[in-house]
Design a protein around this motif. Structure first.
Motif, PDB file in Angstrom:
ATOM      1  N   ARG A 180       0.858  -1.180   0.000  1.00  0.00           N
ATOM      2  CA  ARG A 180       0.000   0.000   0.000  1.00  0.00           C
ATOM      3  C   ARG A 180       0.900   1.238   0.000  1.00  0.00           C
ATOM      4  N   ASP A 181       0.723   2.089  -1.010  1.00  0.00           N
ATOM      5  CA  ASP A 181       1.620   3.227  -1.175  1.00  0.00           C
ATOM      6  C   ASP A 181       1.085   4.464  -0.460  1.00  0.00           C
ATOM      7  N   GLU A 183      -0.329   7.100  -1.614  1.00  0.00           N
ATOM      8  CA  GLU A 183      -1.646   7.528  -2.078  1.00  0.00           C
ATOM      9  C   GLU A 183      -2.760   6.793  -1.350  1.00  0.00           C
ATOM     10  N   TYR A 184      -2.551   5.518  -1.089  1.00  0.00           N
ATOM     11  CA  TYR A 184      -3.536   4.729  -0.342  1.00  0.00           C
ATOM     12  C   TYR A 184      -3.758   5.328   1.045  1.00  0.00           C
ATOM     13  N   ARG A 190      -7.328   6.220   7.059  1.00  0.00           N
ATOM     14  CA  ARG A 190      -6.399   5.091   6.985  1.00  0.00           C
ATOM     15  C   ARG A 190      -5.122   5.372   7.770  1.00  0.00           C
ATOM     16  N   HIS A 204      -5.682  -5.641   7.436  1.00  0.00           N
ATOM     17  CA  HIS A 204      -5.311  -6.404   6.249  1.00  0.00           C
ATOM     18  C   HIS A 204      -5.145  -7.890   6.565  1.00  0.00           C
ATOM     19  N   ARG A 231       6.050   3.549   5.950  1.00  0.00           N
ATOM     20  CA  ARG A 231       4.880   4.357   5.637  1.00  0.00           C
ATOM     21  C   ARG A 231       4.686   5.460   6.681  1.00  0.00           C
TER      22      ARG A 231
END
Length: 382
Positions: A180-181, A183-184, A190, A204, A231
């Motif tokens: 998940r980058d 942008e996600y 989130r 997840h 992240r």
């Protein structure tokens, strides 16, 4: 039930489409030859419709209206209460961010409806216990979406474990390695303990861990580590755990959102065979590989050939089981108490990771900070 079940969908984001599609595909009656048949005898695409979509609910009215137009739903609203007041609602499918699941499910229960709730069921053990109390006081019930339990391969595997046909299970691995980058994670809710409840351990890997527990039974202790390696989130992006089971099985569990080659995999090593499952977001029978120990080839092949076949792990598989249970007056699967077992493992992974100590099943009391929030006293990086 002579009429179709009347259904409201709360939350009209991406996963709501999977619910709507499954509800439209859920049918009753014998196959007329025009559809396909699941390996458990379930007809798909023919027969009499079992569910009627009557309301779409979303905090953004335009999004609710678009969803309603797509699926020919008569009511679009920002209020679940309005939907419940509009006429008898039998089921409420809750597809919103995790932080709102309990509040919306409780509203459905007060109205006597069955709440079908996406995982994770709640963002804390305390919230689940509140919902259990609400369920006990209602004529309705809660079914937690755990679609991987309902594929024919997983049901066949559970039958193998129960029969002992492969010998005792000894060790297992459970990996959810996703990517998940940035942008996600730009979506505001989130990567937040407050709204999402946690990182990949919570949002997840929970489906694979749920299937692990459904296969191997009661867990007793977990030792874990978690880290924020890459992240820009409040939560972890990787966790690793060693889980002990009541039967003596040891399992390793890895959850990640930093893995470019994505896979969801489980492996079970029995005394006489290894069973492996490799997929991403859903599996079919061919995604299972069975390897016999030397000298057991014929026995293992014969045992694996028995049992259900032909049913992918998808929302239709579980929602069909939910409707079947309601038809017969039974509590629909997966029960809220069963989902709490999985969520307790998640909470224990966080507590072990942040405290540096093993956590036993039942070791998170109601007044424990990790019962109130998955990050408990705070993540080390916060």
């Amino acid at each position: 039930m002579s009429r179709p079940y009347r259904v409201a969908i709360a939350g009209t984001g991406g996963i709501a489409g999977a619910h709507a599609e499954a509800l439209r595909a859920a049918v009753t009656g014998p196959s007329a030859g025009a559809g396909t048949s699941g390996g458990d005898g379930t007809s798909v695409g023919v027969g009499t419709g079992r569910a009627e979509l009557v309301a779409a609910v979303d905090v953004e009215l335009d999004r609710a209206k678009t969803f309603a137009e797509t699926w020919s739903i008569p009511l679009a609203t920002t209020s679940l209460a309005e939907a419940l007041d509009s006429g008898q609602i039998d089921l409420v499918h809750i597809c919103t961010p995790p932080g709102s699941h309990v509040e919306l499910a409780a509203q459905a229960l007060v109205a006597g409806a069955t709440a079908v709730v996406e995982k994770p069921i709640a963002i804390s053990l305390a919230a689940v216990d509140e919902l259990l109390a609400a369920e006990a006081a209602s004529s309705g019930s809660v079914a937690v979406v755990s679609q991987h339990r309902f594929g024919s391969g997983a049901r066949r595997l559970r039958g193998i474990v129960e029969s002992g046909a492969f010998g005792r299970p000894l060790i297992a691995t459970c990996n959810t390695l996703w990517y998940r980058d940035a942008e996600y994670f730009a979506v505001p809710w989130r990567g937040s303990f407050e709204i999402e409840g946690g990182g990949p351990t919570m949002g997840h890997g929970i489906h694979q861990m749920d299937l692990l527990l459904a296969t191997l039974g009661e867990w007793t202790e977990v030792s874990a580590v978690a880290a924020r390696t890459s992240r820009d989130t409040s939560t972890e992006d990787v966790s690793m755990a060693l889980v002990r089971f009541e039967s003596g099985v040891l399992a390793s569990v890895v959850n990640s959102v930093v893995s470019p080659r994505q896979t969801s995999s489980l492996r079970f090593d029995f005394e006489n065979a290894t069973v492996e499952l490799d997929h991403l977001y859903g599996y079919e029978d061919q995604d299972f590989t069975v390897t016999a120990a030397p000298g057991f080839e014929d026995e293992i092949t014969a045992a694996w050939a028995k049992g259900p076949a032909g049913q992918p792990s998808n929302h239709l598989a579980q929602l069909t089981a939910v409707l079947d249970a309601l038809d017969s007056g039974q509590e629909p699967p997966v029960r809220l108490a069963d989902a709490r077992t999985t969520l307790e493992l998640v909470a224990a992974i966080y507590k072990s990771s942040f405290s540096g100590r093993p956590v036993a099943r039942g070791g998170i009391a109601s007044d424990d900070p990790f019962a109130q929030r998955m990050d408990g006293t705070g993540a080390p990086w916060s």
